[in-house]
Design a protein around this motif. Structure first.
Motif, short mmCIF file in Angstrom:
data_model
loop_
_atom_site.label_atom_id
_atom_site.label_comp_id
_atom_site.label_asym_id
_atom_site.label_seq_id
_atom_site.Cartn_x
_atom_site.Cartn_y
_atom_site.Cartn_z
N ASP A 262 0.75 -1.24 0.16
CA ASP A 262 -0.08 -0.06 0.03
C ASP A 262 0.93 1.07 -0.09
O ASP A 262 1.07 1.98 1.12
N GLY A 286 -0.56 -0.41 -10.99
CA GLY A 286 -1.92 -1.25 -10.09
C GLY A 286 -2.33 -0.46 -8.87
O GLY A 286 -1.93 0.76 -8.55
N ARG A 287 -2.98 -1.36 -8.19
CA ARG A 287 -3.56 -0.68 -6.92
C ARG A 287 -2.49 -0.51 -5.83
O ARG A 287 -2.63 0.13 -5.01
N GLU A 288 -1.21 -1.21 -5.81
CA GLU A 288 -0.16 -0.98 -5.05
C GLU A 288 0.07 0.47 -5.02
O GLU A 288 0.82 1.06 -3.90
N ALA A 290 -1.97 3.26 -6.10
CA ALA A 290 -3.15 4.17 -6.06
C ALA A 290 -2.89 5.32 -5.11
O ALA A 290 -3.84 6.03 -5.53
N LYS A 312 -1.97 8.26 -13.75
CA LYS A 312 -2.53 7.27 -12.68
C LYS A 312 -2.61 7.82 -11.30
O LYS A 312 -3.42 7.03 -10.44
#
Length: 415
Positions: A262, A286-288, A290, A312
């Protein structure tokens, strides 16, 4: 009748000692001259420890043990430990003895927050940790709600000195130049991380190549995606060099379910291009990432810039771009100063538009252009020309009112 000497408040004395944080001679005197001054002086004296040789490690361990017996416990003041040349690799015949020395030192450092290890062997260190009972796959992850700066309780100090966990309060870990012939599999790496339950910042550099690791352990990317289990390590800060993400299985290790990314801070070297389906592309898009707030990257070829999609990231607060120019790029820059952008590989208009648009999505964004030259041509006005050349191409970004943009050349700020 002479007046009694004035007794200064302890808080004022401690404030004076804090001002002497970089004067080790005065700190030593303060730690000996008054019992009430000793804790504050020792906090600065032993905050950071660097052990260059095994002999220094032995002396430090002896000092830790004697202070434990005397009740002063100087190990509780150590927050930062650096082991640059301790020889924790298979090249040394007494590898296990050196690893055992580190394990013994760890028993006296319950409050350590930052550890830097260079040139070490995964297998040797993990073997000693398992033998000492410092790695337990069934151990529970402690509560993270406690603040990192809160003092350790008596029960925490007692548990830290017992063989249950290596550096239980460690939050930052830098590992560099591990032994390529003895690189551990992802399973062992995660097992290693489990001994640092508070870890949230990881810095990996100069890891072995993928070919070297395959000679001992097969790639475990499929296992990383298919295996279950709750995360035991949660990282918020990550630092990677090019060799680590391009040629080693480090990103595969970090994709295992037992590691949760995260990221709020990412610092990465981009000295090599990458594919749209590569593991690095998955990480950056990716979501890592975000919730990324601080992004810093280094490059030596500006043609890498189009591969990085900054649109992004919607929560960025700072963007630091470091550009390292070697001789051939310096020659190109110097030529472009006298010719009309001959061979300029960057679409500067698109770059400026992307940065200005990013700053509108991320209010208060700070952007730093950091240009560094490892070899400056024999021209007195080269830096001045370089600054002018960069300002001309970055004019829309530098002139934008709603962002803080800085231009730095060879460590000197020009805007």
């Amino acid at each position: 009748m002479p007046s009694a000497p004035t007794q200064l408040p302890l808080e004022l004395c401690e404030a004076v000692i804090d001002c002497l944080h970089d004067n080790r001679g005065c700190l030593r005197i303060c730690s000996l001259i008054c019992r009430s001054w000793s804790p504050r002086a020792r906090r600065h004296l032993f905050r950071k420890v660097q052990l260059l040789r095994r002999r220094q490690g032995l002396r430090f361990l002896a000092a830790l043990e004697s202070s434990w017996e005397a009740g002063t416990r100087i190990g509780e003041y150590v927050l930062d430990l650096e082991l640059p040349r301790m020889g924790l690799t298979g090249k040394h015949r007494d590898l296990l003895l050196r690893c055992a020395l580190l394990v013994e030192i760890s028993r006296h450092l319950p409050n350590l927050e930052c550890l830097r290890m260079y040139d070490f062997d995964w297998n040797g260190l993990i073997f000693l940790m398992e033998s000492a009972g410092l790695v337990d796959s069934a151990s529970e992850i402690p509560d993270r709600s406690r603040t990192a700066n809160a003092p350790a309780t008596e029960s925490e100090s007692a548990s830290a000195s017992s063989p249950s966990m290596l550096f239980p309060r460690l939050t930052s870990l830098r590992i560099s130049s591990s032994a390529s012939s003895l690189i551990a599999s992802g399973e062992a790496v995660v097992q290693f991380f489990k001994s640092f339950p508070e870890l949230n910042a990881l810095d990996i550099a100069f890891m072995p190549t993928l070919e070297a690791s395959r000679s001992v352990h097969p790639p475990d990317r499929i296992i990383a995606r298919d295996s279950g289990g709750a995360p035991c390590v949660r990282l918020r800060e990550l630092r990677l060099d090019t060799s680590t993400w391009a040629a080693s299985p480090a990103l595969d290790w970090l994709s295992r379910p037992s590691v949760e990314l995260d990221l709020h801070k990412l610092d990465i070297d981009l000295f090599h291009t990458w594919g749209a389906t590569s593991r690095l592309a998955e990480l950056l898009g990716g979501r890592e990432c975000a919730m990324l707030e601080h992004l810093a990257f280094s490059l030596s070829d500006v043609r890498v810039l189009p591969l990085l999609d900054l649109s992004k990231y919607r929560f960025l607060r700072s963007l630091h771009m470091r550009s390292y120019y070697h001789f051939k790029y310096i020659a190109q820059v110097f030529r472009d100063m006298h010719e009309e952008d001959a061979g300029d590989p960057v679409d500067w208009e698109a770059l400026n538009h992307a940065l200005v648009s990013l700053s509108r999505r991320c209010p208060g964004l700070s952007i730093t252009f950091d240009c560094r030259f490892d070899l400056v041509p024999p021209a007195d006005n080269f830096i001045r020309y370089t600054v002018r050349w960069m300002k001309d191409r970055l004019a829309p970004t530098l002139a934008a009112r709603h962002l803080d943009a800085k231009l730095v050349v060879n460590g000197v700020r020009y805007h």
